[in-house]
Structure formats: structure tokens, C-alpha cells
Design a protein around this motif. Structure first.
Motif, PDB file in Angstrom:
ATOM      1  N   ARG A  43     -29.857  21.637  53.368  1.00  0.00           N
ATOM      2  CA  ARG A  43     -30.156  20.874  54.576  1.00  0.00           C
ATOM      3  C   ARG A  43     -30.912  21.784  55.532  1.00  0.00           C
ATOM      4  N   ALA A 114     -24.602  20.942  60.441  1.00  0.00           N
ATOM      5  CA  ALA A 114     -24.369  22.121  59.593  1.00  0.00           C
ATOM      6  C   ALA A 114     -25.535  22.417  58.645  1.00  0.00           C
ATOM      7  N   GLY A 116     -28.229  24.579  56.529  1.00  0.00           N
ATOM      8  CA  GLY A 116     -28.176  25.884  55.875  1.00  0.00           C
ATOM      9  C   GLY A 116     -29.416  26.714  56.134  1.00  0.00           C
ATOM     10  N   VAL A 129     -26.777  28.753  67.146  1.00  0.00           N
ATOM     11  CA  VAL A 129     -25.977  29.275  66.036  1.00  0.00           C
ATOM     12  C   VAL A 129     -25.172  30.484  66.486  1.00  0.00           C
ATOM     13  N   ARG A 132     -22.317  29.573  68.842  1.00  0.00           N
ATOM     14  CA  ARG A 132     -21.205  28.905  68.167  1.00  0.00           C
ATOM     15  C   ARG A 132     -20.469  29.822  67.185  1.00  0.00           C
ATOM     16  N   ILE A 134     -21.492  30.575  64.086  1.00  0.00           N
ATOM     17  CA  ILE A 134     -21.533  29.983  62.736  1.00  0.00           C
ATOM     18  C   ILE A 134     -22.616  30.628  61.879  1.00  0.00           C
ATOM     19  N   GLU A 135     -22.920  31.909  62.178  1.00  0.00           N
ATOM     20  CA  GLU A 135     -24.011  32.585  61.493  1.00  0.00           C
ATOM     21  C   GLU A 135     -23.811  32.670  59.983  1.00  0.00           C
ATOM     22  N   SER A 136     -22.565  32.767  59.539  1.00  0.00           N
ATOM     23  CA  SER A 136     -22.304  32.988  58.113  1.00  0.00           C
ATOM     24  C   SER A 136     -22.703  31.810  57.251  1.00  0.00           C
ATOM     25  N   SER A 137     -22.868  30.636  57.869  1.00  0.00           N
ATOM     26  CA  SER A 137     -23.233  29.448  57.087  1.00  0.00           C
ATOM     27  C   SER A 137     -24.740  29.269  56.964  1.00  0.00           C
ATOM     28  N   ILE A 138     -25.519  30.148  57.585  1.00  0.00           N
ATOM     29  CA  ILE A 138     -26.976  30.017  57.605  1.00  0.00           C
ATOM     30  C   ILE A 138     -27.603  30.983  56.605  1.00  0.00           C
ATOM     31  N   LEU A 139     -28.448  30.446  55.734  1.00  0.00           N
ATOM     32  CA  LEU A 139     -29.167  31.265  54.764  1.00  0.00           C
ATOM     33  C   LEU A 139     -30.304  32.045  55.422  1.00  0.00           C
TER      34      LEU A 139
END
Length: 395
Positions: A43, A114, A116, A129, A132, A134-139
Motif C-alpha cells: 500500500r 497504514a 508501507g 510517521v 506517531r 510508526i516508523e518500523s512499519s514503513i519500508l
């Protein structure tokens, strides 16, 4: 779908059809992606001007298997294009009249999905990002602009633990899109919005980077008298040797008839400058964020504000002078009347940089370093070859 909505979609489709027919680089990438499917299962969250050329970019990513969740930028969203994208099943937020607050809500909605991979413009998604956590979920992702690159290397430096390819760092984009396409579209937009002539008029361009130098070039090519404001001594020296008058904004404030900011930085035309401006001076911005002209201070200093046209406001001062503000201080070539933005050819090139950089993120993010970085050299050179072939430059 009611008749009004159907009419909006039909109008948008016709505009996109013309654009698509003149973007051969993206057409070739779309055909390749339909086979290779580099974004299957991914996504992509996007914050980028939503206009016809961007729609073709989104089509190209979708052909590669991407699921897309997108919003536009403040003031530049084109409602007919949003209507088409939604009719085609994409999740798209935003409309042209959204407030800044609503724009931030739209950015938050993209992050709520969410994604990627990020396709960012101005660093809004990357900043969200980080905020929040939530950096670990971003490629990884891409950043389109100078302003966004500055944010990644400034307030976000060391806080983005995934690769962000800054498209604006590409020399190819700087030449093709920033200097020549922005230069052309800003001058064209000034003429379209105001219906004023260029020859003989005195222009002050603040900033002599790739965009500012392009604006100065096209103004002079059409007969304008051009002065440049530039704080970097070496760049100011370059502008002087290119034949422009160079000075401070304070010294040029009374000389200029039209002021165009192109720095990407906040606070260029401020309340200290307003009393120095000649009666009738026109103020315009082509930077990404609407902060180069201090519009809140300008309106606070006004004794009257009079909308004269869709993108023209007359600001009256107590001493009898007035100035003209274009497009509320927003990016005039995308937020003004009948916005066209940059040329088809330049965006075909620039968006190919985007899609191939995103492909690199999707397929080989582990070969890239964390944080802001330029477009890989091999992609720059590949696209330069393709663009030269498309231009038939050897004929």
C-alpha cells in the motif's frame, strides 16, 4: 451518482485522457509494471498535488499492483480529478476548498490506512510517521520537493529510520522540471491570473535556485526587467554574471512592480517589507508552502481586503497604498485560476523518477541508506536516456 457528480467525472476523464496521451515515459513504465508487478501486496500512501498528471502517475503505480491511499496538497487539489480517481475505486481524500486544518486531517487519514511506502510532498507524511512512532512499519519512500528535502535534513534529521529518496535532489529533475517547467508555468500562470503584460515590467525574484533561476529566465525572455534577491553569496554572484540586477529585498522593494518568491523558506516578504513596497505592487509565491509571504501579517496590517477575482486580492494600507496578493500566497501555478502546473513533458520525466525510485524502494530497500538521499545515479542516467529518445533530440 447524480448528474453533477457524473459531469465532474466526465470532465476529469477528458482532461486525463489528453495528459495520458502525451506522457510516453509513464506509458512505457505502465506496460513494464503490468508484467513485473513490483508493488503487489504493498500500500502506497501519497500526499501530492492531485491534478491530471498525478492521476496518470497513480494509474502507473496501480498497474504495478499498488494499493493507493492519497490526498492532495493544500489549495491545489482539483475536484474533477479526485472524482475520477474515486470513481475508479481509489481511496482519495481532499477537495480544492479544504482548509489547512482539513488538509492535515487528510494527511492523518492517509497514515491511518497504514501504508508501507510513502510518496511525500513537503514532508507531511514523513513528519506524521515520526510523530506517531510508526516508523518500523514503513519500508521507505520518496519526497518530491526542495521544501520536503529540507525538512528531512532539518527537523526530521536522524529521526527517519528508513530510506527517503528525494526526487528534487536529482539534477535531471532540477534541469527539466524545476528550472524550465516551473519557470515556464509560473510566468504563464502570472499572465493567466492577472492578464498583465511581461515586457517592460519590473520583477523581483526572491531565490536563485533551480526554480527561481527558471522564473527569472522566462520573465527576461518575454521582455521583463528582472532583479534577484539571493542570500547565498556564490549564488548571488552567479545571478549577477547571468546579467540580473542583484540586491536585498529592502533595496529592491520600492523598485519592483511584481515580487515572486521561490526559496522554499519561510518569512521572505515580511511585515518589515510591506511599508517599503510601491503602491500597486503584486505579491506572488511559487514555493511549496504558503509561508514565504507572511500573509497573516499582511492581512493584520490591512485597512481593507477586497477580492477582485478568483485568485486576486487587493490589500489596502492606512497610508493610501495597496498591494495585490495572488492565490492567497499559495503556489500560484497550482493554486491560481485555471491551474495547469508544470508542462506534460517535464512531469513525464519527473514522475518516471518517482515510479522507478518507488520500485527501488519496493524491491531493494536494503540497498539504500536510512533517511534523505538522492535518486540513485543509475536511475537518473536511465531516465535521461529515455527522455532524450522521447524528445528525438538527435534529429
Amino acid at each position: 451518482m447524480d448528474d453533477q457528480a457524473a459531469e465532474l467525472v466526465e470532465r476529469g476523464r477528458k482532461r486525463i485522457e489528453w495528459i495520458r496521451s502525451r506522457m510516453p515515459l509513464l506509458a512505457a513504465a505502465r506496460a513494464d509494471f503490468a508484467v513485473s508487478r513490483p508493488f503487489d501486496g504493498l500500500r502506497i500512501g501519497m500526499s501530492l498535488h492531485l491534478e491530471p498528471k498525478t492521476a496518470v502517475l497513480l494509474e502507473t503505480l496501480a498497474a504495478g499492483g499498488a494499493e493507493l491511499v492519497a490526498t492532495g496538497n493544500h489549495g491545489s487539489t482539483q475536484d474533477d480529478i479526485v472524482a475520477v480517481l474515486r470513481a475508479d475505486g481509489m481511496t482519495v481524500f481532499g477537495r480544492r476548498q479544504d482548509s489547512v486544518e482539513r488538509h492535515h486531517e487528510n494527511v492523518a487519514a492517509v497514515l491511518d490506512a497504514a501504508p508501507g511506502i510513502l510518496l511525500d510532498n513537503g514532508g507531511d507524511l514523513a513528519a506524521g510517521v515520526v510523530a506517531r512512532g510508526i516508523e518500523s512499519s514503513i519500508l521507505g519512500g520518496t519526497e518530491e520537493t526542495t521544501s520536503g528535502g529540507d525538512r528531512l535534513r532539518g527537523e526530521l534529521a536522524g529521526r527517519v529510520p528508513f530510506p527517503m529518496i528525494v526526487i528534487n535532489d536529482s539534477r535531471l529533475k532540477a534541469i527539466g522540471e524545476n528550472r524550465h517547467a516551473v519557470g515556464q508555468s509560473v510566468v504563464e500562470s502570472f499572465m493567466r491570473i492577472t492578464n498583465m503584460m511581461i515586457p517592460g515590467r519590473r520583477f523581483v525574484v526572491a531565490g536563485y535556485g533551480w526554480c527561481g533561476s527558471g522564473v527569472a529566465h522566462y520573465l527576461r525572455a518575454l521582455g521583463g526587467k528582472v532583479a534577484v534577491v539571493e542570500v547565498d553569496e556564490l549564488t548571488a554572484f552567479e545571478a549577477a554574471l547571468d546579467g540580473y540586477r542583484v540586491g536585498s529585498l529592502e533595496n529592491l522593494a520600492g523598485w519592483g512592480e511584481v515580487f515572486i518568491t521561490a526559496t522554499g523558506q519561510a518569512g521572505i516578504i515580511t511585515e518589515e517589507i510591506f511599508p517599503l513596497l510601491a503602491d500597486g505592487a503584486v505579491l506572488a509565491n511559487c514555493g511549496h508552502f504558503p509561508w514565504e509571504i507572511d500573509v497573516p501579517a499582511l492581512t493584520a496590517a490591512a485597512t481593507g481586503i477586497h477580492p477582485l477575482d478568483e485568485a486576486i486580492d487587493r490589500i489596502d494600507f492606512a497610508d493610501g497604498r495597496h498591494v495585490i496578493l495572488l492565490a492567497d500566497g499559495r503556489m500560484m501555478n497550482l493554486a491560481g485560476r485555471e491551474p495547469k502546473g508544470n508542462s506534460l513533458e517535464s512531469m513525464d520525466l519527473g514522475f518516471l523518477l518517482q515510479v522507478l525510485s518507488l520500485e527501488r524502494i519496493a524491491t531493494a530497500a536494503d540497498t539504500l541508506v536510512e533517511g534523505a538521499q538522492p535518486v540513485p545515479d543509475d536511475l537518473d542516467r536511465l531516465i535521461a536516456r529515455r527522455m532524450l529518445a522521447a524528445m528525438a533530440a538527435d534529429r
